[in-house]
Design a protein around this motif. Structure first.
Motif, PDB file in Angstrom:
ATOM      1  N   PHE A  15       0.456   7.394  -8.866  1.00  0.00           N
ATOM      2  CA  PHE A  15       0.261   6.607  -7.652  1.00  0.00           C
ATOM      3  C   PHE A  15      -0.677   7.269  -6.648  1.00  0.00           C
ATOM      4  O   PHE A  15      -1.625   6.650  -6.180  1.00  0.00           O
ATOM      5  CB  PHE A  15       1.605   6.299  -6.972  1.00  0.00           C
ATOM      6  CG  PHE A  15       1.421   5.713  -5.598  1.00  0.00           C
ATOM      7  CD1 PHE A  15       1.024   4.399  -5.437  1.00  0.00           C
ATOM      8  CD2 PHE A  15       1.600   6.496  -4.467  1.00  0.00           C
ATOM      9  CE1 PHE A  15       0.823   3.859  -4.168  1.00  0.00           C
ATOM     10  CE2 PHE A  15       1.395   5.976  -3.199  1.00  0.00           C
ATOM     11  CZ  PHE A  15       1.004   4.652  -3.052  1.00  0.00           C
ATOM     12  N   GLU A  16      -0.422   8.511  -6.302  1.00  0.00           N
ATOM     13  CA  GLU A  16      -1.203   9.164  -5.242  1.00  0.00           C
ATOM     14  C   GLU A  16      -2.691   9.203  -5.581  1.00  0.00           C
ATOM     15  O   GLU A  16      -3.538   8.880  -4.752  1.00  0.00           O
ATOM     16  CB  GLU A  16      -0.684  10.571  -4.959  1.00  0.00           C
ATOM     17  CG  GLU A  16      -1.303  11.214  -3.742  1.00  0.00           C
ATOM     18  CD  GLU A  16      -1.076  10.426  -2.447  1.00  0.00           C
ATOM     19  OE1 GLU A  16      -2.030  10.369  -1.634  1.00  0.00           O
ATOM     20  OE2 GLU A  16       0.014   9.878  -2.239  1.00  0.00           O
ATOM     21  N   TYR A  19      -4.089   5.653  -5.472  1.00  0.00           N
ATOM     22  CA  TYR A  19      -4.191   5.236  -4.074  1.00  0.00           C
ATOM     23  C   TYR A  19      -5.448   5.828  -3.426  1.00  0.00           C
ATOM     24  O   TYR A  19      -6.225   5.118  -2.789  1.00  0.00           O
ATOM     25  CB  TYR A  19      -2.934   5.668  -3.315  1.00  0.00           C
ATOM     26  CG  TYR A  19      -3.001   5.424  -1.833  1.00  0.00           C
ATOM     27  CD1 TYR A  19      -2.803   4.150  -1.305  1.00  0.00           C
ATOM     28  CD2 TYR A  19      -3.265   6.470  -0.951  1.00  0.00           C
ATOM     29  CE1 TYR A  19      -2.870   3.923   0.065  1.00  0.00           C
ATOM     30  CE2 TYR A  19      -3.334   6.253   0.414  1.00  0.00           C
ATOM     31  CZ  TYR A  19      -3.139   4.980   0.920  1.00  0.00           C
ATOM     32  OH  TYR A  19      -3.217   4.764   2.273  1.00  0.00           O
ATOM     33  N   CYS A  23      -8.656   3.607  -2.089  1.00  0.00           N
ATOM     34  CA  CYS A  23      -9.047   3.717  -0.673  1.00  0.00           C
ATOM     35  C   CYS A  23     -10.510   4.135  -0.565  1.00  0.00           C
ATOM     36  O   CYS A  23     -11.261   3.594   0.254  1.00  0.00           O
ATOM     37  CB  CYS A  23      -8.148   4.705   0.064  1.00  0.00           C
ATOM     38  SG  CYS A  23      -6.477   4.092   0.391  1.00  0.00           S
ATOM     39  N   ARG A  32       0.164   2.352   2.972  1.00  0.00           N
ATOM     40  CA  ARG A  32       0.690   2.998   1.760  1.00  0.00           C
ATOM     41  C   ARG A  32       1.886   2.275   1.138  1.00  0.00           C
ATOM     42  O   ARG A  32       1.938   2.090  -0.077  1.00  0.00           O
ATOM     43  CB  ARG A  32       1.040   4.449   2.084  1.00  0.00           C
ATOM     44  CG  ARG A  32       1.409   5.277   0.881  1.00  0.00           C
ATOM     45  CD  ARG A  32       1.703   6.712   1.296  1.00  0.00           C
ATOM     46  NE  ARG A  32       0.513   7.366   1.803  1.00  0.00           N
ATOM     47  CZ  ARG A  32      -0.373   8.017   1.046  1.00  0.00           C
ATOM     48  NH1 ARG A  32      -0.197   8.089  -0.249  1.00  0.00           N
ATOM     49  NH2 ARG A  32      -1.427   8.589   1.584  1.00  0.00           N
ATOM     50  N   PHE A  35       0.799  -0.922  -0.587  1.00  0.00           N
ATOM     51  CA  PHE A  35       0.032  -0.576  -1.776  1.00  0.00           C
ATOM     52  C   PHE A  35       0.985  -0.160  -2.897  1.00  0.00           C
ATOM     53  O   PHE A  35       0.845  -0.599  -4.041  1.00  0.00           O
ATOM     54  CB  PHE A  35      -0.959   0.550  -1.451  1.00  0.00           C
ATOM     55  CG  PHE A  35      -1.966   0.828  -2.530  1.00  0.00           C
ATOM     56  CD1 PHE A  35      -3.242   0.302  -2.456  1.00  0.00           C
ATOM     57  CD2 PHE A  35      -1.644   1.627  -3.613  1.00  0.00           C
ATOM     58  CE1 PHE A  35      -4.185   0.568  -3.444  1.00  0.00           C
ATOM     59  CE2 PHE A  35      -2.570   1.898  -4.609  1.00  0.00           C
ATOM     60  CZ  PHE A  35      -3.847   1.363  -4.527  1.00  0.00           C
ATOM     61  N   LEU A  36       1.962   0.675  -2.572  1.00  0.00           N
ATOM     62  CA  LEU A  36       2.935   1.129  -3.561  1.00  0.00           C
ATOM     63  C   LEU A  36       3.711  -0.047  -4.142  1.00  0.00           C
ATOM     64  O   LEU A  36       3.938  -0.123  -5.355  1.00  0.00           O
ATOM     65  CB  LEU A  36       3.905   2.146  -2.947  1.00  0.00           C
ATOM     66  CG  LEU A  36       5.028   2.646  -3.856  1.00  0.00           C
ATOM     67  CD1 LEU A  36       4.481   3.297  -5.121  1.00  0.00           C
ATOM     68  CD2 LEU A  36       5.926   3.608  -3.092  1.00  0.00           C
ATOM     69  N   TYR A  39       1.437  -1.864  -6.529  1.00  0.00           N
ATOM     70  CA  TYR A  39       1.230  -1.001  -7.708  1.00  0.00           C
ATOM     71  C   TYR A  39       2.453  -1.058  -8.621  1.00  0.00           C
ATOM     72  O   TYR A  39       2.323  -1.252  -9.836  1.00  0.00           O
ATOM     73  CB  TYR A  39       0.941   0.424  -7.217  1.00  0.00           C
ATOM     74  CG  TYR A  39       0.611   1.428  -8.292  1.00  0.00           C
ATOM     75  CD1 TYR A  39      -0.637   1.410  -8.915  1.00  0.00           C
ATOM     76  CD2 TYR A  39       1.530   2.397  -8.670  1.00  0.00           C
ATOM     77  CE1 TYR A  39      -0.954   2.348  -9.886  1.00  0.00           C
ATOM     78  CE2 TYR A  39       1.219   3.335  -9.641  1.00  0.00           C
ATOM     79  CZ  TYR A  39      -0.017   3.309 -10.251  1.00  0.00           C
ATOM     80  OH  TYR A  39      -0.339   4.233 -11.215  1.00  0.00           O
TER      81      TYR A  39
END
Length: 146
Positions: A15-16, A19, A23, A32, A35-36, A39
């Motif tokens: 994820f990180e 992300y 971005c 965030r 978005f999570l 996802y």
């Protein structure tokens, strides 16, 4: 010079990195938690969304995702690339070509008859890349912010 990559399905652990890449691609910082949520929802629908990450050794260098759908106007299943990014520091090494070929084969293996995408008009180098991969520029994409 092409270097071999490890390409695998994306997971929650990615994820990180995903992300940060998205971005950067959109030149903004997305909220965030929303978005999570999106996802995670996409990860939970592997028959509809195909999401992959590519690594050069332990470094995440690319993310690509596709939506796989039956479309009436094709009378078949089509793969649409939703996002595709290669880390700018890793471009010009053949990585994009390898990842695109992987996605193309995956779509074919899923029974898709076509792969398509939309790309922002300012991404001229991306357009050239897609054309080098055999894609044709034969549609217009229209948007209407709501």
């Amino acid at each position: 010079m092409e270097t071999s990559l490890t390409i695998r399905p994306a997971s929650l652990q990615d994820f990180e990195g995903v992300y940060q890449m998205i971005c950067w691609l959109e030149n903004c910082e997305f909220e965030r938690s929303q978005f999570l949520k999106i996802y995670q929802n996409m990860l939970e629908e592997p028959d509809r969304y195909a999401m992959f990450v590519a690594f050069n050794q332990d470094q995440l260098i690319s993310f690509i995702d596709m939506r796989l759908e039956q479309l009436l106007h094709h009378n078949a299943k089509v793969a649409e690339i939703l996002e595709f990014i290669v880390d700018p520091q890793c471009r010009q090494n053949g990585y994009g070509k390898q990842i695109f070929a992987f996605a193309k084969q995956y779509a074919k293996d899923q029974g898709c008859v076509q792969i398509e995408l939309s790309s922002n008009v300012v991404r001229l180098r991306a357009h050239q890349f897609y054309q080098r991969q055999g894609m044709r520029k034969d549609h217009f994409n229209f948007t209407l912010p709501l």
